[in-house]
Design an enzyme around this catalytic site. Structure first.
Site, PDB file in Angstrom:
ATOM      1  N   GLY A   9       0.775  -1.232   0.000  1.00  0.00           N
ATOM      2  CA  GLY A   9       0.000   0.000   0.000  1.00  0.00           C
ATOM      3  C   GLY A   9       0.805   1.281   0.000  1.00  0.00           C
ATOM      4  O   GLY A   9       0.313   2.317   0.471  1.00  0.00           O
ATOM      5  N   SER A  10       2.003   1.259  -0.590  1.00  0.00           N
ATOM      6  CA  SER A  10       2.757   2.524  -0.586  1.00  0.00           C
ATOM      7  C   SER A  10       2.059   3.592  -1.439  1.00  0.00           C
ATOM      8  O   SER A  10       2.080   4.776  -1.086  1.00  0.00           O
ATOM      9  CB  SER A  10       4.200   2.309  -1.052  1.00  0.00           C
TER      10      SER A  10
ATOM     11  N   HIS B  28      -0.563   1.518 -13.230  1.00  0.00           N
ATOM     12  CA  HIS B  28       0.077   0.335 -13.810  1.00  0.00           C
ATOM     13  C   HIS B  28       1.555   0.644 -14.012  1.00  0.00           C
ATOM     14  O   HIS B  28       1.895   1.718 -14.519  1.00  0.00           O
ATOM     15  CB  HIS B  28      -0.584  -0.028 -15.138  1.00  0.00           C
TER      16      HIS B  28
ATOM     17  N   MET C 294      -4.588  -6.735  -7.076  1.00  0.00           N
ATOM     18  CA  MET C 294      -4.078  -7.749  -7.996  1.00  0.00           C
ATOM     19  C   MET C 294      -5.135  -8.785  -8.393  1.00  0.00           C
ATOM     20  O   MET C 294      -4.803  -9.915  -8.738  1.00  0.00           O
ATOM     21  CB  MET C 294      -2.844  -8.427  -7.395  1.00  0.00           C
TER      22      MET C 294
HETATM   23  C1  GAR Z   1       2.736  -0.772  -7.737  1.00  0.00           C
HETATM   24  O1  GAR Z   1       3.990  -0.803  -8.386  1.00  0.00           O
HETATM   25  C2  GAR Z   1       1.628  -0.782  -8.772  1.00  0.00           C
HETATM   26  O2  GAR Z   1       1.926  -0.036  -9.923  1.00  0.00           O
HETATM   27  C3  GAR Z   1       1.534  -2.238  -9.089  1.00  0.00           C
HETATM   28  O3  GAR Z   1       1.667  -2.882  -7.845  1.00  0.00           O
HETATM   29  C4  GAR Z   1       2.494  -2.089  -6.998  1.00  0.00           C
HETATM   30  C5  GAR Z   1       1.773  -1.875  -5.676  1.00  0.00           C
HETATM   31  O4  GAR Z   1       2.638  -1.291  -4.727  1.00  0.00           O
HETATM   32  N1  GAR Z   1       0.281  -2.555  -9.712  1.00  0.00           N
HETATM   33  C6  GAR Z   1       0.133  -3.561 -10.573  1.00  0.00           C
HETATM   34  O5  GAR Z   1       1.036  -4.297 -10.892  1.00  0.00           O
HETATM   35  C7  GAR Z   1      -1.270  -3.718 -11.092  1.00  0.00           C
HETATM   36  N2  GAR Z   1      -1.352  -4.828 -12.014  1.00  0.00           N
HETATM   37  P1  GAR Z   1       2.060  -0.627  -3.408  1.00  0.00           P
HETATM   38  O6  GAR Z   1       1.151  -1.674  -2.736  1.00  0.00           O
HETATM   39  O7  GAR Z   1       3.263  -0.341  -2.581  1.00  0.00           O
HETATM   40  O8  GAR Z   1       1.292   0.595  -3.800  1.00  0.00           O
END
Ligand code: GAR
Length: 197
Positions: free
Chosen positions: A12-13, A110, A91
């Site tokens: 969740g950053s 994305h 996801m």
């Molecule tokens: C992020 O890099 C986002 O772009 C990616 O997952 C990560 C979540 O990080 N999203 C995908 O790959 C969507 N298919 P976070 O939980 O630290 O925000």
């Protein structure tokens, strides 16, 4: 003021940055719920620590019944009063029914320069292709995966010696700039894309 829900599956950053940004003076949205398909997602604890309501609908008991899982998501999102959704590392692939219900009200981030590298393993694919740059895209969600009108992009160089992990870390820094900027503009009714270099 728009009532924004954030959907996540991991740490969740991006959610943290979105919630922080909505505390800025004059912001056109406020966070009403952080929701996950994984009750153990680290992002839920981080949201609670920031005083944002959280909820989880575990997708696993629903098996292959994506529509039933999504109906539960929508019920809880609507109970929280959400009228804008930010997918932030969520996801699960969403079906057309869910997407149509929220169409025009749902954003995604994305980790690639769309239309390149829809789907998973974006950083490894950019490295394998020998690309000179990578980046991230915020877009409106439409039924086709990682498609829909682009609201913003940020680019980073690919450096010699990069691994998928080092590249992901460089892109993530830009995600944290791009997503709050796009949310603020979108919630204010602005639909023209922004390109950060
Ligand atoms: C992020 O890099 C986002 O772009 C990616 O997952 C990560 C979540 O990080 N999203 C995908 O790959 C969507 N298919 P976070 O939980 O630290 O925000």
């Amino acid at each position: 003021t728009r009532s924004c829900a954030i959907l996540l599956s991991g740490g969740g950053s991006n959610m943290v940055q979105l919630v922080k940004s909505m505390a800025e003076a004059g912001h056109p949205a406020r966070p009403v719920l952080v929701m996950s398909n994984d009750p153990g997602a680290g992002g839920l604890a981080r949201a609670q620590a920031m005083g944002v309501a959280t909820d989880a609908v575990d997708h696993r008991p629903f098996g292959k019944d994506r529509a039933a899982f999504e109906a539960e998501l929508t019920a809880r999102l609507e109970a929280a009063g959400a009228d804008l959704i930010c997918l932030a590392g969520f996801m699960r692939v969403l079906t057309e029914g869910f997407v149509r219900h929220w169409e025009g009200r749902m954003l995604n981030i994305h980790p690639s320069l769309l239309p390149k590298y829809r789907g998973l393993h974006t950083h490894a694919r950019a490295l394998d292709a020998g690309d000179a740059e990578a980046g991230c895209t915020v877009h409106e969600v439409t039924p086709a995966l990682d498609d829909g009108p682009i609201l913003g992009q940020a680019r980073v160089p690919i450096l010699s010696g990069d691994t998928p992990e080092s590249l992901a870390a460089r892109v993530l820094v830009r995600e944290h700039e791009l997503y709050p900027a796009c949310l603020r503009r979108f919630a204010a009714g602005e639909r023209h894309p922004i390109y950060l270099n």
